[in-house]
Scaffold this motif. Structure first.
Motif, PDB file in Angstrom:
ATOM      1  N   UNK A  28       8.470  -9.040  -3.590  1.00 15.36           N
ATOM      2  CA  UNK A  28       7.875  -7.612  -3.388  1.00 15.36           C
ATOM      3  C   UNK A  28       7.456  -7.280  -2.073  1.00 15.36           C
ATOM      4  N   UNK A  29       8.129  -6.727  -1.116  1.00 13.35           N
ATOM      5  CA  UNK A  29       7.560  -6.742   0.253  1.00 13.35           C
ATOM      6  C   UNK A  29       7.255  -5.158   0.552  1.00 13.35           C
ATOM      7  N   UNK A  30       8.376  -4.442   0.314  1.00 12.88           N
ATOM      8  CA  UNK A  30       8.276  -3.081   0.771  1.00 12.88           C
ATOM      9  C   UNK A  30       7.646  -2.120  -0.257  1.00 12.88           C
ATOM     10  N   UNK A  31       7.267  -0.896   0.225  1.00 11.96           N
ATOM     11  CA  UNK A  31       6.870   0.271  -0.246  1.00 11.96           C
ATOM     12  C   UNK A  31       8.063   0.414  -1.573  1.00 11.96           C
ATOM     13  N   UNK A  32       9.324   0.508  -1.247  1.00 11.72           N
ATOM     14  CA  UNK A  32      10.252   0.821  -2.126  1.00 11.72           C
ATOM     15  C   UNK A  32      10.195  -0.094  -3.343  1.00 11.72           C
ATOM     16  N   UNK A  33      10.238  -1.508  -2.875  1.00 13.47           N
ATOM     17  CA  UNK A  33       9.859  -2.629  -4.029  1.00 13.47           C
ATOM     18  C   UNK A  33       8.946  -2.457  -4.904  1.00 13.47           C
ATOM     19  N   UNK A  34       7.478  -2.096  -4.464  1.00  8.80           N
ATOM     20  CA  UNK A  34       6.547  -1.830  -5.357  1.00  8.80           C
ATOM     21  C   UNK A  34       6.664  -0.738  -6.022  1.00  8.80           C
ATOM     22  N   UNK A  35       7.310   0.750  -5.522  1.00  6.61           N
ATOM     23  CA  UNK A  35       7.654   1.748  -6.259  1.00  6.61           C
ATOM     24  C   UNK A  35       8.632   1.563  -7.459  1.00  6.61           C
ATOM     25  N   UNK A  36       9.625   0.651  -7.234  1.00  9.19           N
ATOM     26  CA  UNK A  36      10.573   0.199  -8.273  1.00  9.19           C
ATOM     27  C   UNK A  36       9.807  -0.456  -9.450  1.00  9.19           C
ATOM     28  N   UNK A  37       8.885  -1.245  -9.180  1.00  9.47           N
ATOM     29  CA  UNK A  37       8.282  -2.032 -10.393  1.00  9.47           C
ATOM     30  C   UNK A  37       7.087  -1.124 -11.159  1.00  9.47           C
ATOM     31  N   UNK A  38       6.619  -0.099 -10.274  1.00 13.66           N
ATOM     32  CA  UNK A  38       5.655   0.876 -10.704  1.00 13.66           C
ATOM     33  C   UNK A  38       6.524   1.875 -11.880  1.00 13.66           C
ATOM     34  N   UNK A  39       7.586   2.249 -11.239  1.00 13.58           N
ATOM     35  CA  UNK A  39       8.519   3.105 -11.998  1.00 13.58           C
ATOM     36  C   UNK A  39       8.860   2.471 -13.348  1.00 13.58           C
ATOM     37  N   UNK A  40       9.248   1.216 -13.301  1.00  9.32           N
ATOM     38  CA  UNK A  40       9.747   0.322 -14.373  1.00  9.32           C
ATOM     39  C   UNK A  40       8.644   0.080 -15.335  1.00  9.32           C
ATOM     40  N   UNK A  41       7.596  -0.319 -14.865  1.00 10.78           N
ATOM     41  CA  UNK A  41       6.172  -0.536 -15.841  1.00 10.78           C
ATOM     42  C   UNK A  41       6.092   0.774 -16.482  1.00 10.78           C
ATOM     43  N   UNK A  52       4.686 -13.303  -1.875  1.00 10.41           N
ATOM     44  CA  UNK A  52       3.940 -14.455  -1.076  1.00 10.41           C
ATOM     45  C   UNK A  52       2.359 -13.948  -0.911  1.00 10.41           C
ATOM     46  N   UNK A  53       1.506 -14.703  -1.306  1.00 12.02           N
ATOM     47  CA  UNK A  53       0.210 -14.435  -1.110  1.00 12.02           C
ATOM     48  C   UNK A  53      -0.536 -15.842  -1.490  1.00 12.02           C
ATOM     49  N   UNK A  54      -1.786 -16.090  -0.708  1.00  8.74           N
ATOM     50  CA  UNK A  54      -2.715 -17.322  -0.945  1.00  8.74           C
ATOM     51  C   UNK A  54      -3.720 -17.041  -2.073  1.00  8.74           C
ATOM     52  N   UNK A  59      -3.119 -10.753  -2.548  1.00  6.87           N
ATOM     53  CA  UNK A  59      -2.150  -9.794  -3.279  1.00  6.87           C
ATOM     54  C   UNK A  59      -2.801  -8.207  -3.099  1.00  6.87           C
ATOM     55  N   UNK A  60      -3.909  -8.393  -3.516  1.00  4.14           N
ATOM     56  CA  UNK A  60      -4.605  -6.823  -3.759  1.00  4.14           C
ATOM     57  C   UNK A  60      -4.554  -6.289  -2.179  1.00  4.14           C
ATOM     58  N   UNK A  61      -4.513  -6.931  -1.187  1.00  5.37           N
ATOM     59  CA  UNK A  61      -4.662  -6.352   0.281  1.00  5.37           C
ATOM     60  C   UNK A  61      -3.277  -6.034   0.696  1.00  5.37           C
ATOM     61  N   UNK A  62      -2.300  -6.480   0.003  1.00  2.00           N
ATOM     62  CA  UNK A  62      -0.988  -6.186   0.453  1.00  2.00           C
ATOM     63  C   UNK A  62      -1.021  -4.516   0.686  1.00  2.00           C
TER      64      UNK A  62
END
Length: 96
Positions: A28-41, A52-54, A59-62
């Motif tokens: 999950x990188x782009x705004x579109x990626x996050x919107x896709x998972x939101x829509x599916x959810x 990718x996050x430490x 993650x929350x700061x992405x």
């Protein structure tokens, strides 16, 4: 010739035609990626995804992070491949 499709196309038509219980996706990188998972959810589909996050805070700061999409957050150890460092619930409380 190999052709690829973006997440929006794949998620939209996959959900419509297959009615999945879950979708697994990578990066999950782009705004579109996050919107896709939101829509599916929002459609009742559970999502398993990587990002990718430490840490959970990382993650929350992405830039495009959307709260409430995931019921669990699994953070892997940076030094040992495949080792789980922590697991958090949807309210960010540590489980393990």
């Amino acid at each position: 010739k190999i052709q690829y499709s973006d997440k929006l196309y794949s998620f939209t038509f996959g959900i419509r035609s297959m009615s999945p219980k879950f979708i697994m996706t990578d990066e999950l990188v782009s705004e579109s990626d996050w919107q896709c998972v939101k829509c599916a959810s929002d459609s009742g589909v559970s999502i398993i995804a990587s990002c990718h996050a430490k840490s959970l805070e990382d993650i929350k700061s992405k830039k495009y992070f959307i709260k409430g999409v995931f019921s669990r957050y699994v953070i892997l150890d940076e030094n040992i491949v495949g080792k789980v460092k922590n697991i958090y619930d949807k309210e960010y409380a540590i489980i393990i």
